[in-house]
Design a protein around this motif. Structure first.
Motif, PDB file in Angstrom:
ATOM      1  N   SER A  15       0.185  -1.129   0.393  1.00  0.00           N
ATOM      2  CA  SER A  15       0.177  -0.329  -0.328  1.00  0.00           C
ATOM      3  C   SER A  15       0.457   0.841  -0.153  1.00  0.00           C
ATOM      4  O   SER A  15       1.765   1.506   1.126  1.00  0.00           O
ATOM      5  N   ALA A  38      -0.531   4.164   1.072  1.00  0.00           N
ATOM      6  CA  ALA A  38      -0.990   5.399   1.440  1.00  0.00           C
ATOM      7  C   ALA A  38       0.261   5.951   2.250  1.00  0.00           C
ATOM      8  O   ALA A  38       0.675   4.920   3.084  1.00  0.00           O
ATOM      9  N   PRO A  94       0.189   7.252   5.818  1.00  0.00           N
ATOM     10  CA  PRO A  94      -0.467   7.059   7.599  1.00  0.00           C
ATOM     11  C   PRO A  94      -1.562   8.603   8.045  1.00  0.00           C
ATOM     12  O   PRO A  94      -1.260   9.224   7.279  1.00  0.00           O
ATOM     13  N   THR A 122      -6.468  10.486   5.594  1.00  0.00           N
ATOM     14  CA  THR A 122      -6.273   9.781   4.806  1.00  0.00           C
ATOM     15  C   THR A 122      -6.460   7.937   5.795  1.00  0.00           C
ATOM     16  O   THR A 122      -6.503   7.160   4.794  1.00  0.00           O
ATOM     17  N   TRP A 149      -7.178   3.607   4.546  1.00  0.00           N
ATOM     18  CA  TRP A 149      -6.966   2.574   5.251  1.00  0.00           C
ATOM     19  C   TRP A 149      -7.787   1.278   5.877  1.00  0.00           C
ATOM     20  O   TRP A 149      -7.881   0.669   5.335  1.00  0.00           O
ATOM     21  N   SER A 201      -6.491  -5.006   6.874  1.00  0.00           N
ATOM     22  CA  SER A 201      -7.924  -4.162   5.499  1.00  0.00           C
ATOM     23  C   SER A 201      -8.078  -4.829   4.136  1.00  0.00           C
ATOM     24  O   SER A 201      -6.870  -5.838   3.460  1.00  0.00           O
ATOM     25  N   HIS A 234      -5.624  -3.329   1.474  1.00  0.00           N
ATOM     26  CA  HIS A 234      -4.154  -2.896   2.215  1.00  0.00           C
ATOM     27  C   HIS A 234      -3.727  -3.861   2.923  1.00  0.00           C
ATOM     28  O   HIS A 234      -2.760  -3.788   2.964  1.00  0.00           O
ATOM     29  N   VAL A 248      -1.728  -4.253   9.231  1.00  0.00           N
ATOM     30  CA  VAL A 248      -2.240  -2.670   8.870  1.00  0.00           C
ATOM     31  C   VAL A 248      -1.951  -2.705  10.624  1.00  0.00           C
ATOM     32  O   VAL A 248      -2.205  -3.008  11.161  1.00  0.00           O
ATOM     33  N   VAL A 267      -2.407   5.297  12.170  1.00  0.00           N
ATOM     34  CA  VAL A 267      -2.697   4.114  11.046  1.00  0.00           C
ATOM     35  C   VAL A 267      -1.857   4.222  10.145  1.00  0.00           C
ATOM     36  O   VAL A 267      -1.697   4.880   9.404  1.00  0.00           O
ATOM     37  N   GLU A 268      -0.586   2.520   9.725  1.00  0.00           N
ATOM     38  CA  GLU A 268      -0.487   3.118   8.606  1.00  0.00           C
ATOM     39  C   GLU A 268       0.451   1.403   8.392  1.00  0.00           C
ATOM     40  O   GLU A 268      -0.039   0.771   8.997  1.00  0.00           O
ATOM     41  N   ARG A 269       0.913   1.741   7.289  1.00  0.00           N
ATOM     42  CA  ARG A 269       1.821  -0.544   6.496  1.00  0.00           C
ATOM     43  C   ARG A 269       2.184  -0.700   8.081  1.00  0.00           C
ATOM     44  O   ARG A 269       3.104   0.213   8.015  1.00  0.00           O
TER      45      ARG A 269
END
Length: 366
Positions: free
Chosen positions: A187, A189, A191, A208, A212, A255, A258, A261, A282-284
């Protein structure tokens, strides 16, 4: 237990559920197949299907389509992760048979349970049956079922069926975790940041965040609790607000768009700075989260996990022996066990397999 769909023994129901779920490519498909098989036997009126982190037993997602109304989820998770209650998943997971009936856990006095007082009784439910899906490598999920006051109570036959689901579905869910890790897409995207107030209502969310959470709904650019914010986010936020809890906590969720996560929550200590009480980033998820789930899913012991991590870093047997204080012969014995569990024959195969199954997909554009 009588016959159901060709199943004439209690253990066969778990086997039938696994066969039904074998073609599932997602958690939702997995649990949908399981519910289809067990619903005529367990006759639940609601069923929340939860996935958990085998390391922490934190909620990481699941299938809530047949569960409680979404408006009840914040209160449910507040009780689960802040206040505590009978029939707790962590307590059940430590038992020889991780099956619990709320009426039994409260010794018939259901009013002792805040979950019953605040959620079940207002909705007209008489009891709750929980089944932790666990194999010898850890707990991977749970079924949380309820019956209304119009239905007969759960009895010994249902408890026996529930117990028969624990191991086969636990192993099947563990294998699905491995499949999802291997197939997850990268992903790009950025955070996201979510600020929650004391009641876990959203104070602010960066744009963003919507990228997510596939199911996140918005009104005027602000995501609302009762419109699909994932239970896993509330779980990690509630964890830092629990009495005596650390000021920060890290968990994860799946997710659909994605993959894996990471969720990192902080308790905000300065009440004058903002109305928010909790911040969640929230992030990869990175390699640390991947390796933790990978080693748990393969069933590696703590020592095997440590040696695997050193092999993945290119360390020789002599280096590993020096780092761990083990003899080279013992290191080789542990490596042989790792090879057997992961289905490889050499160090080179081990590194290549981990990379191909669990890291290369994250480097491939979706």
């Amino acid at each position: 237990m009588g016959s159901y769909g060709g199943v004439t023994r209690v253990g066969g129901i778990g086997d039938a559920a696994v066969r039904a779920a074998q073609s599932a490519r997602s958690v939702e498909e997995f649990f949908e197949a399981v519910k289809r098989v067990v619903r005529p036997v367990l006759r639940f009126d609601v069923c929340a299907c939860v996935t958990v982190d085998p390391q922490t037993l934190m909620n990481t997602g699941g299938d809530y389509r047949d569960g409680l109304p979404s408006a009840m989820m914040p209160r449910m998770l507040d009780i689960e992760y802040r206040e505590g209650d009978a029939n707790d998943l962590a307590d059940l997971a430590a038992r020889p048979t991780p099956v619990g009936l709320l009426s039994r856990e409260t010794r018939g006095n259901l009013d002792l349970s805040p979950r019953y007082r605040d959620i079940m009784r207002p909705l007209g439910f008489r009891d709750e049956l929980r089944v932790v899906l666990r194999d010898r490598h850890g707990a991977w999920g749970a079924l949380v079922m309820g019956r209304t006051v119009d239905a007969p109570p759960f009895g010994f036959p249902e408890l026996a069926v529930a117990a028969s689901l624990v191991q086969p579905l636990g192993s099947a869910l563990r294998r699905l975790h491995l499949t999802r890790l291997a197939e997850g897409n990268a992903s790009g995207a950025a955070p996201g940041l979510v600020l929650l107030d004391g009641g876990h209502q959203v104070v602010h969310a960066t744009p963003t965040v919507a990228m997510w959470f596939d199911e996140l709904a918005h009104t005027d650019g602000v995501p609302h609790v009762d419109r699909g914010l994932p239970p896993a986010l509330y779980a990690v936020a509630a964890a830092v607000q629990a009495a005596g809890a650390a000021a920060s906590h890290t968990s994860w969720m799946h997710s659909r768009r994605h993959g894996r996560v990471r969720l990192h929550a902080w308790r905000l200590e300065d009440p004058t700075a903002t109305s928010a009480r909790t911040a969640v980033v929230v992030e990869r998820a990175g390699p640390a989260e991947h390796i933790a789930l990978i080693v748990a899913a393969y069933g590696l012991t703590p020592r095997e996990r440590d040696i695997t991590a050193l092999v993945l870093r290119g360390r020789s047997t002599a280096d590993i022996s020096h780092s761990t204080g083990l003899s080279p012969h013992t290191v080789q014995d542990h490596l042989k066990a790792v090879f057997d569990k992961t289905g490889v024959r050499s160090r080179r195969d081990l590194v290549a397999t981990f990379f191909a199954r669990h890291y290369l997909p994250d480097m491939t554009p979706a």
